[in-house]
Design a protein around this motif. Sequence first.
Motif, mmCIF file in Angstrom:
data_model
loop_
_atom_site.group_PDB
_atom_site.id
_atom_site.type_symbol
_atom_site.label_atom_id
_atom_site.label_comp_id
_atom_site.label_asym_id
_atom_site.label_seq_id
_atom_site.Cartn_x
_atom_site.Cartn_y
_atom_site.Cartn_z
ATOM 1 N N ARG A 1 35.504 44.583 39.301
ATOM 2 C CA ARG A 1 35.641 45.974 39.763
ATOM 3 C C ARG A 1 35.191 46.137 41.211
ATOM 4 O O ARG A 1 35.594 47.093 41.892
ATOM 5 C CB ARG A 1 34.836 46.913 38.867
ATOM 6 C CG ARG A 1 35.399 47.085 37.473
ATOM 7 C CD ARG A 1 34.744 48.278 36.788
ATOM 8 N NE ARG A 1 33.293 48.120 36.681
ATOM 9 C CZ ARG A 1 32.677 47.572 35.642
ATOM 10 N NH1 ARG A 1 33.397 47.118 34.613
ATOM 11 N NH2 ARG A 1 31.357 47.464 35.617
ATOM 12 N N SER A 2 34.358 45.211 41.695
ATOM 13 C CA SER A 2 33.829 45.346 43.052
ATOM 14 C C SER A 2 34.844 44.996 44.125
ATOM 15 O O SER A 2 34.633 45.296 45.301
ATOM 16 C CB SER A 2 32.604 44.451 43.226
ATOM 17 O OG SER A 2 32.978 43.073 43.369
ATOM 18 N N ALA B 1 37.427 45.171 46.743
ATOM 19 C CA ALA B 1 37.999 46.248 47.551
ATOM 20 C C ALA B 1 38.952 45.643 48.574
ATOM 21 O O ALA B 1 38.541 44.812 49.389
ATOM 22 C CB ALA B 1 36.891 47.033 48.254
ATOM 23 N N LYS C 1 41.132 45.365 51.806
ATOM 24 C CA LYS C 1 41.155 45.888 53.167
ATOM 25 C C LYS C 1 42.552 45.834 53.767
ATOM 26 O O LYS C 1 42.935 46.717 54.543
ATOM 27 C CB LYS C 1 40.184 45.101 54.055
ATOM 28 C CG LYS C 1 38.731 45.203 53.581
ATOM 29 C CD LYS C 1 37.782 44.347 54.404
ATOM 30 C CE LYS C 1 37.571 44.896 55.794
ATOM 31 N NZ LYS C 1 36.522 44.136 56.530
ATOM 32 N N GLU D 1 33.009 38.988 52.365
ATOM 33 C CA GLU D 1 34.396 39.167 52.794
ATOM 34 C C GLU D 1 35.187 37.892 52.508
ATOM 35 O O GLU D 1 34.744 36.792 52.824
ATOM 36 C CB GLU D 1 34.486 39.508 54.272
ATOM 37 C CG GLU D 1 35.942 39.737 54.722
ATOM 38 C CD GLU D 1 36.070 40.309 56.116
ATOM 39 O OE1 GLU D 1 35.842 41.534 56.266
ATOM 40 O OE2 GLU D 1 36.379 39.541 57.044
ATOM 41 N N GLU E 1 31.780 41.623 45.560
ATOM 42 C CA GLU E 1 30.329 41.588 45.387
ATOM 43 C C GLU E 1 29.970 40.623 44.263
ATOM 44 O O GLU E 1 29.996 40.982 43.085
ATOM 45 C CB GLU E 1 29.788 42.990 45.098
ATOM 46 C CG GLU E 1 29.979 43.964 46.241
ATOM 47 C CD GLU E 1 29.376 45.334 45.962
ATOM 48 O OE1 GLU E 1 28.569 45.451 45.008
ATOM 49 O OE2 GLU E 1 29.721 46.285 46.682
ATOM 50 N N LEU F 1 46.589 46.235 45.269
ATOM 51 C CA LEU F 1 45.491 45.548 44.595
ATOM 52 C C LEU F 1 45.955 44.978 43.254
ATOM 53 O O LEU F 1 45.578 43.857 42.885
ATOM 54 C CB LEU F 1 44.323 46.503 44.385
ATOM 55 C CG LEU F 1 43.076 45.893 43.744
ATOM 56 C CD1 LEU F 1 42.554 44.722 44.566
ATOM 57 C CD2 LEU F 1 41.984 46.955 43.583
ATOM 58 N N PRO G 1 28.228 42.768 49.457
ATOM 59 C CA PRO G 1 29.640 42.391 49.535
ATOM 60 C C PRO G 1 29.886 41.195 50.444
ATOM 61 O O PRO G 1 29.310 41.101 51.532
ATOM 62 C CB PRO G 1 30.312 43.649 50.086
ATOM 63 C CG PRO G 1 29.230 44.355 50.835
ATOM 64 C CD PRO G 1 27.961 44.067 50.087
ATOM 65 N N MET H 1 39.778 41.081 51.741
ATOM 66 C CA MET H 1 39.116 41.933 50.751
ATOM 67 C C MET H 1 37.616 41.686 50.804
ATOM 68 O O MET H 1 37.144 40.702 51.381
ATOM 69 C CB MET H 1 39.649 41.621 49.349
ATOM 70 C CG MET H 1 39.201 40.269 48.796
ATOM 71 S SD MET H 1 40.312 39.558 47.565
ATOM 72 C CE MET H 1 41.547 38.813 48.668
ATOM 73 N N THR H 2 36.867 42.568 50.167
ATOM 74 C CA THR H 2 35.450 42.327 49.942
ATOM 75 C C THR H 2 35.222 42.188 48.442
ATOM 76 O O THR H 2 35.954 42.768 47.635
ATOM 77 C CB THR H 2 34.570 43.457 50.493
ATOM 78 O OG1 THR H 2 34.937 44.698 49.876
ATOM 79 C CG2 THR H 2 34.721 43.564 52.004
ATOM 80 N N LYS I 1 47.648 48.828 51.333
ATOM 81 C CA LYS I 1 46.418 48.533 50.605
ATOM 82 C C LYS I 1 46.168 49.551 49.498
ATOM 83 O O LYS I 1 45.029 49.804 49.106
ATOM 84 C CB LYS I 1 45.226 48.481 51.550
ATOM 85 C CG LYS I 1 45.009 49.742 52.387
ATOM 86 C CD LYS I 1 43.795 49.571 53.282
ATOM 87 C CE LYS I 1 43.543 50.823 54.122
ATOM 88 N NZ LYS I 1 42.345 50.685 54.993
#
Length: 332
Positions: A227-228, A230, A232, A267, A259, A205, A265, A256-257, A200
């Motif tokens: 950009r949000s 993330a 996992k 999932e 927003e 990404l 956020p 991933m999460t 990860k």
Amino acid sequence: MTRASNRRSLFILVYVFAAALALAACSGGDSPAEKSAAASPAAEQRETAVASSSDPEAGSDAAALIGQARAAMADVGRYAFTLHLVQKLSGGAAADSVFEVTNAGKAERSPLKLDQTIDSVQDGERSSLRAILVPDAYYVYDPSFEEWGKLSSEQAADIARTLSDYQIDPAAALASAASLGTGLSSAREGGHDVVRYEGKGPEALAFLKHILEGTLDLGSMDEAVQRSIALKSLSVSFKLDAVTHLPLAYRVDSVMTIEYEPGAPSELSQIFEGTYAKHGATEAIAVPKAALEAPELDPPIDDPEATEGDLGTLDGVDGLDGLDGLEGLDSY
């Protein structure tokens, strides 16, 4: 409608009308047992142990296999392909949702042609279409109406630009996998070469965002939303023919999460997988006479006053309510 809902509507549009994805392999591919093993790599009996992802030499060997597969596929002008996507979105600003789209078809690369059947399920609502893309034209067949329609040349060009490398340029798709670098590992399994990645980090990404360009229409999102994201977890595998080096199957699992609204956020878990078969041996793509004689879809599919249920509006396809048109298709 919330931003998340807008994303879901556009997402359905990208995958149903651009025909990006697929499920069942066409004839001439792997045996059912091999397909099952490809979907669950742990089920295969390994002939050699998977090399450690932290071993630079292992990454070099895996990158070499990817390079061989790219070179082998670059010379293939026709092939059968399948793609399959499952997304589960929950929490945050997004309503809980499950989306699945499957596609089985064949491709010709020069000039670009596709003939594919697309089946989708959005929160239990099913839809099905056959779609044929040829230079300057895109034809759709709705089995519920038993008739063909044709999009304008401009809309056909928009759709062509949305298609995934995993559909129309497997060599380029493999090139993106090479960016995973030393995190790649390789093994000989059941007469195939298998290249894997688990991780990860930043490279994971970056690789995933190439896929999200289609599965989330990433490029049209607000920069803050992009950009949000993330990551996992990410798990990637490519199965290659050990003799010809041709790619046979791939699978990308990610969690991933994201927003859609700041501080909320959601999932997103995603399975993105597919197969290749009949390398260089598929029949030529031909447009049926009924499709050639079909009227151009009019009024435009983004016309809110179009007659509901009329194939000319594409509003009557089951499970596709709320689609807003072709604007923003710049990814798959």
